[in-house]
Design a protein around this motif. Structure first.
Motif, PDB file in Angstrom:
ATOM      1  N   GLN A 146       3.742  40.650  48.516  1.00 39.76           N
ATOM      2  CA  GLN A 146       4.979  40.360  47.792  1.00 39.76           C
ATOM      3  C   GLN A 146       6.114  41.248  48.287  1.00 39.76           C
ATOM      4  N   VAL A 147       5.804  42.486  48.607  1.00 30.09           N
ATOM      5  CA  VAL A 147       6.823  43.396  49.148  1.00 30.09           C
ATOM      6  C   VAL A 147       7.302  42.878  50.507  1.00 30.09           C
ATOM      7  N   LEU A 148       6.368  42.414  51.332  1.00 26.41           N
ATOM      8  CA  LEU A 148       6.743  41.847  52.632  1.00 26.41           C
ATOM      9  C   LEU A 148       7.641  40.634  52.453  1.00 26.41           C
ATOM     10  N   GLN A 149       7.286  39.754  51.524  1.00 25.04           N
ATOM     11  CA  GLN A 149       8.067  38.543  51.301  1.00 25.04           C
ATOM     12  C   GLN A 149       9.471  38.879  50.811  1.00 25.04           C
ATOM     13  N   ASP A 150       9.569  39.795  49.859  1.00 20.36           N
ATOM     14  CA  ASP A 150      10.881  40.182  49.334  1.00 20.36           C
ATOM     15  C   ASP A 150      11.745  40.818  50.420  1.00 20.36           C
ATOM     16  N   ALA A 151      11.132  41.658  51.250  1.00 21.16           N
ATOM     17  CA  ALA A 151      11.882  42.311  52.323  1.00 21.16           C
ATOM     18  C   ALA A 151      12.359  41.306  53.355  1.00 21.16           C
ATOM     19  N   LEU A 152      11.516  40.329  53.670  1.00 24.70           N
ATOM     20  CA  LEU A 152      11.906  39.297  54.632  1.00 24.70           C
ATOM     21  C   LEU A 152      13.106  38.510  54.114  1.00 24.70           C
ATOM     22  N   GLU A 153      13.061  38.125  52.858  1.00 21.24           N
ATOM     23  CA  GLU A 153      14.178  37.378  52.275  1.00 21.24           C
ATOM     24  C   GLU A 153      15.452  38.208  52.280  1.00 21.24           C
ATOM     25  N   ALA A 154      15.337  39.486  51.950  1.00 22.76           N
ATOM     26  CA  ALA A 154      16.518  40.358  51.915  1.00 22.76           C
ATOM     27  C   ALA A 154      17.112  40.528  53.309  1.00 22.76           C
ATOM     28  N   LYS A 155      16.271  40.693  54.306  1.00 26.65           N
ATOM     29  CA  LYS A 155      16.774  40.857  55.676  1.00 26.65           C
ATOM     30  C   LYS A 155      17.426  39.585  56.187  1.00 26.65           C
ATOM     31  N   LEU A 156      16.827  38.448  55.919  1.00 28.38           N
ATOM     32  CA  LEU A 156      17.431  37.184  56.342  1.00 28.38           C
ATOM     33  C   LEU A 156      18.790  36.979  55.678  1.00 28.38           C
TER      34      LEU A 156
END
Length: 306
Positions: A146-156
Motif C-alpha cells: 500500500q505504501v508503494l502504491q500511494d507513493a507511485l500515485e503521488a509521484k505520477l
C-alpha cells in the motif's frame, strides 16, 4: 525456443530495448548499441557525481541516450542536487532521468524519497523532460504494497503537475505472470504511463540468484531456483527468452498494456545482454523474411517463371 512467428514478435518487442550500466562499464555499450538507444546509468553508493556526469557525457558523445539514476538518499542538500542535474543537462545533454529513493538505511542529507526531488522544480528548470520511476510487480522486501502504491500515485501526480512525462521501469522478475498482473492492475487503476519491463540479462544462474536476493525479487525467483538439476547447474547460462516472449505476445494481443520495451539489468556485463538482444532481433528478422520467400515459390512456379 520460441516458434518462428513467436520469435518475430519477440524481435519486434526488443526493437526498443534499453540497458543498464554502471559508470565503470559504460564504455561497453558505446560500440555495441545503435545510435538513439537508451542507456540507464546506475548510481552506485561509492560513485561520485563526477563519475555519473562523465559516463553520461561519454554516452551522449556516442549518440546514445543517457538516463542517469538520481538517488535521493545519496544527495546532501538541494544545492548539490540542483548542481548535479544542471551538470548532467549542460555537460551530457541529459533530458531524462530515473528518480529513485535509494536503498541506504540512512539518507546522506535532507532527501529520503524521489518524490522530494521531483517537487523541488530542479528537473524542469534544467530541461529534463521525462522522469522514470521504479515499480515492483512482486512488491518490495522492505516496503508495504500500500505504501508503494500511494507513493507511485503521488509521484505520477507530481510529475504531471510540472508538465513532465512520466515513465515506469519495473524490477526484474523470472516469470511473466506477476509482471502481466501488475500491468493490468495499473491500467485498471487508470495509470497510463508507459511501462518498460525490467528483465535480468543473460548470466550464470548463480549470479542471477545472488542479485535477485539482493534486489528483493519475489516469488518468481522460485522459477529459477526450483528448476531441475539446480545444484549441478549453477554455472549454466540463463536467458530471458521465454519470459520476454510471453510478455511480447501479451502486448501484441493487448496493446493497452502500454509496454514501452524491455530494460536489461546487466549485472556488470552489459555486453552479454546487448549481444543476446541483438542476436534475437536479427534471428526474428530472418524468421519474418523466410515465410515471405517460401510463399513466392508455392505452387512450383517462381515469379521469374510466370
Amino acid at each position: 525456443m520460441a516458434g518462428t512467428s513467436d520469435h518475430a514478435v519477440l524481435a519486434r518487442f526488443l526493437g526498443n530495448y534499453s540497458v543498464e550500466v554502471t559508470a565503470r562499464d559504460a564504455d561497453a555499450a558505446v560500440h555495441r548499441l545503435p545510435p538513439g538507444t537508451e542507456v540507464f546509468i546506475a548510481n552506485l553508493p561509492k560513485d561520485s557525481p563526477d563519475m555519473l556526469v562523465a559516463a553520461a557525457a561519454r554516452l551522449h558523445r556516442a549518440e546514445l541516450v543517457p538516463v542517469p539514476h538520481i538517488v535521493a538518499r545519496k544527495i546532501r542538500d538541494r544545492r548539490e542536487f540542483d548542481d548535479l542535474v544542471g551538470r548532467l543537462a549542460d555537460e551530457a545533454g541529459v533530458d531524462r532521468v530515473l528518480a529513485l529513493g535509494g536503498d541506504h538505511d540512512r539518507p546522506t542529507g535532507e532527501f529520503d524519497a524521489s518524490l522530494q526531488l521531483i517537487r523541488t522544480g530542479s528537473f524542469e528548470r534544467h530541461g529534463i523532460r521525462q522522469i522514470a520511476i521504479g515499480c515492483y510487480p512482486e512488491g518490495h522486501p522492505r516496503i508495504a504494497n500500500q505504501v508503494l502504491q500511494d507513493a507511485l500515485e503521488a509521484k505520477l501526480a507530481a510529475i504531471a503537475e510540472r508538465g513532465l512525462a512520466a515513465r515506469l521501469v519495473s524490477q526484474f522478475a523470472f516469470k511473466p505472470e506477476p509482471v502481466l498482473d501488475f500491468a493490468r492492475e495499473l491500467r485498471a487503476a487508470g495509470v497510463s504511463a508507459p511501462l518498460r519491463i525490467g528483465v535480468a540479462g543473460p548470466a550464470q544462474r548463480a549470479k542471477l540468484v545472488k542479485y535477485a536476493i539482493r534486489c528483493g525479487v519475489g516469488a518468481s525467483l522460485r522459477a529459477l531456483t526450483e528448476r531441475r538439476q539446480l545444484l549441478g547447474g549453477l554455472l549454466r547460462a540463463e536467458t530471458p527468452e521465454k519470459l520476454l516472449t510471453a510478455i511480447a505476445l501479451a502486448h501484441r494481443d493487448d496493446p493497452s498494456l502500454r509496454f514501452e520495451g524491455a530494460h536489461f539489468f546487466t549485472f556488470g556485463a552489459p555486453e552479454q545482454s546487448i549481444e543476446w538482444a541483438n542476436s534475437q532481433i536479427e534471428d526474428g528478422r530472418n524468421a519474418a523474411v523466410q515465410p515471405t520467400i517460401n510463399s513466392r515459390h508455392q505452387g512450383g512456379m517462381s515469379h521469374e517463371e510466370s
